[in-house]
Design a protein around this motif. Sequence first.
Motif, PDB file in Angstrom:
ATOM      1  N   LEU A 314       0.841  -1.188   0.000  1.00  0.00           N
ATOM      2  CA  LEU A 314       0.000   0.000   0.000  1.00  0.00           C
ATOM      3  C   LEU A 314       0.881   1.244   0.000  1.00  0.00           C
ATOM      4  O   LEU A 314       2.091   1.161   0.224  1.00  0.00           O
ATOM      5  CB  LEU A 314      -0.926  -0.010   1.215  1.00  0.00           C
ATOM      6  N   VAL A 315       0.256   2.386  -0.205  1.00  0.00           N
ATOM      7  CA  VAL A 315       1.011   3.611  -0.394  1.00  0.00           C
ATOM      8  C   VAL A 315       1.823   3.991   0.840  1.00  0.00           C
ATOM      9  O   VAL A 315       2.893   4.596   0.726  1.00  0.00           O
ATOM     10  CB  VAL A 315       0.061   4.751  -0.829  1.00  0.00           C
ATOM     11  N   ASP A 316       1.359   3.608   2.036  1.00  0.00           N
ATOM     12  CA  ASP A 316       2.065   4.014   3.255  1.00  0.00           C
ATOM     13  C   ASP A 316       2.577   2.849   4.087  1.00  0.00           C
ATOM     14  O   ASP A 316       3.135   3.043   5.159  1.00  0.00           O
ATOM     15  CB  ASP A 316       1.156   4.892   4.122  1.00  0.00           C
ATOM     16  N   ARG A 317       2.362   1.638   3.621  1.00  0.00           N
ATOM     17  CA  ARG A 317       2.775   0.474   4.417  1.00  0.00           C
ATOM     18  C   ARG A 317       2.821  -0.781   3.556  1.00  0.00           C
ATOM     19  O   ARG A 317       2.226  -0.824   2.472  1.00  0.00           O
ATOM     20  CB  ARG A 317       1.805   0.257   5.585  1.00  0.00           C
ATOM     21  N   VAL A 318       3.526  -1.778   4.085  1.00  0.00           N
ATOM     22  CA  VAL A 318       3.535  -3.103   3.463  1.00  0.00           C
ATOM     23  C   VAL A 318       2.898  -4.075   4.447  1.00  0.00           C
ATOM     24  O   VAL A 318       3.228  -4.077   5.637  1.00  0.00           O
ATOM     25  CB  VAL A 318       4.967  -3.563   3.135  1.00  0.00           C
ATOM     26  N   ILE A 319       1.954  -4.871   3.960  1.00  0.00           N
ATOM     27  CA  ILE A 319       1.376  -5.945   4.774  1.00  0.00           C
ATOM     28  C   ILE A 319       2.016  -7.234   4.279  1.00  0.00           C
ATOM     29  O   ILE A 319       1.656  -7.752   3.218  1.00  0.00           O
ATOM     30  CB  ILE A 319      -0.158  -5.982   4.633  1.00  0.00           C
ATOM     31  N   PRO A 320       3.014  -7.744   5.003  1.00  0.00           N
ATOM     32  CA  PRO A 320       3.812  -8.861   4.478  1.00  0.00           C
ATOM     33  C   PRO A 320       3.110 -10.198   4.565  1.00  0.00           C
ATOM     34  O   PRO A 320       2.208 -10.395   5.395  1.00  0.00           O
ATOM     35  CB  PRO A 320       5.056  -8.830   5.382  1.00  0.00           C
ATOM     36  N   MET A 321       3.511 -11.103   3.691  1.00  0.00           N
ATOM     37  CA  MET A 321       2.981 -12.470   3.739  1.00  0.00           C
ATOM     38  C   MET A 321       3.607 -13.232   4.901  1.00  0.00           C
ATOM     39  O   MET A 321       2.976 -14.092   5.514  1.00  0.00           O
ATOM     40  CB  MET A 321       3.258 -13.193   2.419  1.00  0.00           C
ATOM     41  N   ILE A 427       4.697  10.086  -2.786  1.00  0.00           N
ATOM     42  CA  ILE A 427       5.563  10.408  -1.646  1.00  0.00           C
ATOM     43  C   ILE A 427       4.715  11.102  -0.581  1.00  0.00           C
ATOM     44  O   ILE A 427       4.039  12.098  -0.859  1.00  0.00           O
ATOM     45  CB  ILE A 427       6.730  11.303  -2.086  1.00  0.00           C
ATOM     46  N   LEU A 428       4.753  10.554   0.646  1.00  0.00           N
ATOM     47  CA  LEU A 428       3.940  11.063   1.744  1.00  0.00           C
ATOM     48  C   LEU A 428       4.813  11.744   2.802  1.00  0.00           C
ATOM     49  O   LEU A 428       5.999  11.431   2.933  1.00  0.00           O
ATOM     50  CB  LEU A 428       3.166   9.921   2.408  1.00  0.00           C
ATOM     51  N   ASP A 429       4.185  12.655   3.581  1.00  0.00           N
ATOM     52  CA  ASP A 429       4.896  13.216   4.727  1.00  0.00           C
ATOM     53  C   ASP A 429       4.700  12.298   5.925  1.00  0.00           C
ATOM     54  O   ASP A 429       4.089  11.221   5.825  1.00  0.00           O
ATOM     55  CB  ASP A 429       4.433  14.651   5.011  1.00  0.00           C
ATOM     56  N   LYS A 430       5.186  12.724   7.110  1.00  0.00           N
ATOM     57  CA  LYS A 430       5.158  11.861   8.288  1.00  0.00           C
ATOM     58  C   LYS A 430       3.738  11.533   8.738  1.00  0.00           C
ATOM     59  O   LYS A 430       3.497  10.518   9.387  1.00  0.00           O
ATOM     60  CB  LYS A 430       5.930  12.519   9.433  1.00  0.00           C
ATOM     61  N   GLU A 431       2.786  12.420   8.424  1.00  0.00           N
ATOM     62  CA  GLU A 431       1.403  12.193   8.838  1.00  0.00           C
ATOM     63  C   GLU A 431       0.576  11.497   7.756  1.00  0.00           C
ATOM     64  O   GLU A 431      -0.630  11.335   7.898  1.00  0.00           O
ATOM     65  CB  GLU A 431       0.754  13.525   9.225  1.00  0.00           C
ATOM     66  N   GLY A 432       1.231  11.102   6.657  1.00  0.00           N
ATOM     67  CA  GLY A 432       0.539  10.357   5.608  1.00  0.00           C
ATOM     68  C   GLY A 432      -0.111  11.213   4.548  1.00  0.00           C
ATOM     69  O   GLY A 432      -0.883  10.709   3.738  1.00  0.00           O
ATOM     70  N   HIS A 433       0.188  12.523   4.517  1.00  0.00           N
ATOM     71  CA  HIS A 433      -0.372  13.400   3.486  1.00  0.00           C
ATOM     72  C   HIS A 433       0.529  13.383   2.255  1.00  0.00           C
ATOM     73  O   HIS A 433       1.762  13.416   2.382  1.00  0.00           O
ATOM     74  CB  HIS A 433      -0.519  14.832   4.014  1.00  0.00           C
ATOM     75  N   PRO A 434      -0.051  13.356   1.061  1.00  0.00           N
ATOM     76  CA  PRO A 434       0.773  13.273  -0.155  1.00  0.00           C
ATOM     77  C   PRO A 434       1.513  14.575  -0.449  1.00  0.00           C
ATOM     78  O   PRO A 434       0.910  15.650  -0.446  1.00  0.00           O
ATOM     79  CB  PRO A 434      -0.257  12.967  -1.246  1.00  0.00           C
ATOM     80  N   LEU A 435       2.808  14.456  -0.679  1.00  0.00           N
ATOM     81  CA  LEU A 435       3.643  15.612  -1.023  1.00  0.00           C
ATOM     82  C   LEU A 435       3.883  15.704  -2.519  1.00  0.00           C
ATOM     83  O   LEU A 435       3.960  16.785  -3.091  1.00  0.00           O
ATOM     84  CB  LEU A 435       5.001  15.524  -0.300  1.00  0.00           C
ATOM     85  N   GLU A 621      -6.597  13.228  -2.446  1.00  0.00           N
ATOM     86  CA  GLU A 621      -6.166  14.146  -1.379  1.00  0.00           C
ATOM     87  C   GLU A 621      -5.140  15.150  -1.911  1.00  0.00           C
ATOM     88  O   GLU A 621      -5.177  16.338  -1.571  1.00  0.00           O
ATOM     89  CB  GLU A 621      -5.577  13.338  -0.219  1.00  0.00           C
ATOM     90  N   TYR A 622      -4.252  14.680  -2.746  1.00  0.00           N
ATOM     91  CA  TYR A 622      -3.227  15.564  -3.328  1.00  0.00           C
ATOM     92  C   TYR A 622      -3.871  16.668  -4.176  1.00  0.00           C
ATOM     93  O   TYR A 622      -3.485  17.834  -4.111  1.00  0.00           O
ATOM     94  CB  TYR A 622      -2.279  14.733  -4.191  1.00  0.00           C
ATOM     95  N   MET A 623      -4.886  16.289  -4.956  1.00  0.00           N
ATOM     96  CA  MET A 623      -5.508  17.260  -5.852  1.00  0.00           C
ATOM     97  C   MET A 623      -6.381  18.272  -5.108  1.00  0.00           C
ATOM     98  O   MET A 623      -6.737  19.308  -5.663  1.00  0.00           O
ATOM     99  CB  MET A 623      -6.338  16.541  -6.923  1.00  0.00           C
ATOM    100  N   GLU A 624      -6.728  17.990  -3.838  1.00  0.00           N
ATOM    101  CA  GLU A 624      -7.480  18.966  -3.037  1.00  0.00           C
ATOM    102  C   GLU A 624      -6.729  20.289  -2.945  1.00  0.00           C
ATOM    103  O   GLU A 624      -7.335  21.363  -2.876  1.00  0.00           O
ATOM    104  CB  GLU A 624      -7.716  18.419  -1.619  1.00  0.00           C
ATOM    105  N   LYS A 625      -5.406  20.198  -2.945  1.00  0.00           N
ATOM    106  CA  LYS A 625      -4.579  21.409  -2.808  1.00  0.00           C
ATOM    107  C   LYS A 625      -4.430  22.152  -4.133  1.00  0.00           C
ATOM    108  O   LYS A 625      -3.801  23.199  -4.191  1.00  0.00           O
ATOM    109  CB  LYS A 625      -3.185  21.027  -2.277  1.00  0.00           C
ATOM    110  N   HIS A 626      -4.983  21.586  -5.212  1.00  0.00           N
ATOM    111  CA  HIS A 626      -4.799  22.186  -6.539  1.00  0.00           C
ATOM    112  C   HIS A 626      -6.120  22.566  -7.201  1.00  0.00           C
ATOM    113  O   HIS A 626      -6.164  22.754  -8.419  1.00  0.00           O
ATOM    114  CB  HIS A 626      -4.015  21.215  -7.425  1.00  0.00           C
TER     115      HIS A 626
END
Length: 722
Positions: A314-321, A427-435, A621-626
């Motif tokens: 996933l974009v912010d984490r891996v759920i491993p097998m 690419i996300l920041d520390k709080e999970g928001h897209p940069l 979420e990224y496009m909200e800023k645009h």
Amino acid sequence: MEKELNNKRKKLICELIQDEMYVPMKEKEMAAFMQVSKEDRTEFQRVIDELLAEGKIGITSKGKYTKPDENIVTGIFVSNAKGFGFVEVEGRPEDLFIPEPRTGGAFHKDTVQARLLPGQRGKRQEAEIIKVLNHGTTQIVGTFQKSKNFGFVIPDNVKLASDIFIPLERSKGAVDGHKVVVEITDYGNEQKNKKPEGKVVEILGHINDPGVDILSIVKNFELPIGFEEKVLNQAQRVSSEVLDADREGREDLRNVQMVTIDGEDAKDLDDAVSVSKEGENYLLGVHIADVTNYVQENSALDREALNRGTSVYLVDRVIPMLPHVLSNGICSLNQGVDRLALSCIMTVNPKGEVIDYRIVESVICVDRRMTYTSVKKILEDKDEAERREYEAFVPMFELMEELAGILRAKRKKRGSIDFDFPETKIILDKEGHPLEIKPYERNTATKIIEDFMLLANETVAQYFYWLELPFVYRIHDNPDPEKIMQLSVFISNFGYGIKSSKEDVHPKEIQKLLGKIEGTPEEVLISRLTLRSMKRAKYSVECTGHFGLACQYYCHFTSPIRRYPDLQIHRIIKEQLRGRLKENRILHYNEILPEVADRSSRMERRADEAERETDKLKKTEYMEKHIGERFEGVISGITSWGIYVELPNTVEGLIHVSSLMGDYFYYDEANYEMVGRDFGKKYKLGERIAVIVQGTDRFARTVDFVEDDDYGEGSDEAGCEQ
């Protein structure tokens, strides 16, 4: 014993229903007729449902069981927020369309019996649901809303048409805006206008809390979070170093120069490569982590790996097998430490043909952990500093590039298809928001690894196919002839053609088409339509070939840390190498592999869907800023409700048909065009267009555009983000 008892019950029921003197009965009547006790009634119903699912008995619209009806099929119901739905039936090329009044109270993912109806919805056969065999959705994730005397949950899954009623005493103290997991206690009744009802079983957090958005998707797809204690305990007991006992009987390849080549952030390294020259031939080694040495069949670790089927990225984490202590530790081919492997060592001639190969259990030691970026700098950019740092490996990298080029050319010659659509890196920041959102480009290094892994997978698959042993193959069926015919008609408008018979098309014809359109204005359009005409690859115990790769034999051998089919076939390979694949083991694998293949295919689809949803969420979420900004993109899809536009950063948004100005527009399905009725203006797939971001909906994960009327005036780069 229970299985034998059920088979007897099935036989009795079938005989009863097939008896010409038999009058159709409802469940209670049939149970009474067969003298089924109240205690056995649930089991009796389960047997009935199995017979319905197997098509051995039928059911009337009034709920009476009867002889099987050719017009009755079993499938999975997929609901739509507008009330109608579809039933996916295995073996049917098109889903069945279920009109809103004929859904029979079915819930999303229910296994249902549907009766075919006269008439079609467009190209789809219509049907009505006559029985829900079992419920496929038992929990939903959504946003809690509180009223004075009750609460309700709005499902995250937009395919669910109804909110879930929650009695306050079963809300677990949830408040407005909480993301919750709800267990469905009552599926409702459309005829009585009764909504589904449930109880809150988990509060994930508030909708605005960091990470709750992705966690909601994880829960919605029922992805596992963490490992049970017994699984972790078993993983912790595994030695962190290769034991002397494990080296016995293995080929020692620690003196062979080899590297891993992966992304910078990769931690589970399951493949290493080595290349050298023997006269005019290349000696290519693909060395894969021997995970089966640490994950024994039917252990807690193995059962959990089968249950998961695959790692999920996933974009912010891996759920491993597998637990990290294994996947990043003893199973990972880390630099400078001994590791156990299965090595496929191939002798490849200058034409790219494998003229000899060995598959061996080995002990290896990776010399350097390389990245795609670093190898690209060495080979593509000729970066002097990088070449000095890895001076001892540069000759091998150059041999790799040479061999990979030969292998790629050979695959292209036989007709292998390469859809080179850009992947996305968010690419996300520390709080999970897209940069930042940017396409993830393939380069020389990524292609080298891809080429070598493909060859190893083919070689292993071919070897086991001719041994006629049970195995798990990766297959890709030929496209549906009707879809190819539709594609052929469409591309003829551009002056292109595909040679195909009524039954078949050769992958080389698809490859030729992609070659012809490369660099043309219609490239994106035709590439997308061609991809849509393909079927999905899957796992199977039957080796029916891989259409996209234009090869007869293919499997997944190279990623046992993150894919269960690879782990499964490693066991078979090792048993065969050790001479232990006797009759009893062959029978064992023949029994378990169909379910392994089927489950692995289903878990792969689930992982892909979850990955797409998290990407869509963060893009929205990224496009909200645009909002209000101007972008230039390409028309990537056209439907009756509007035009989809894809930006260079891979974000896709919709210009709704009602927002198209200057005419009344309609969708010309035959030509994939949006056409103005009065003035004839046309919008075509692949056409460049300037848009302004009008709005976003993070809940629905959608972006809305409007066309920029000033397109073409002033600078083309104004406000554009590449």
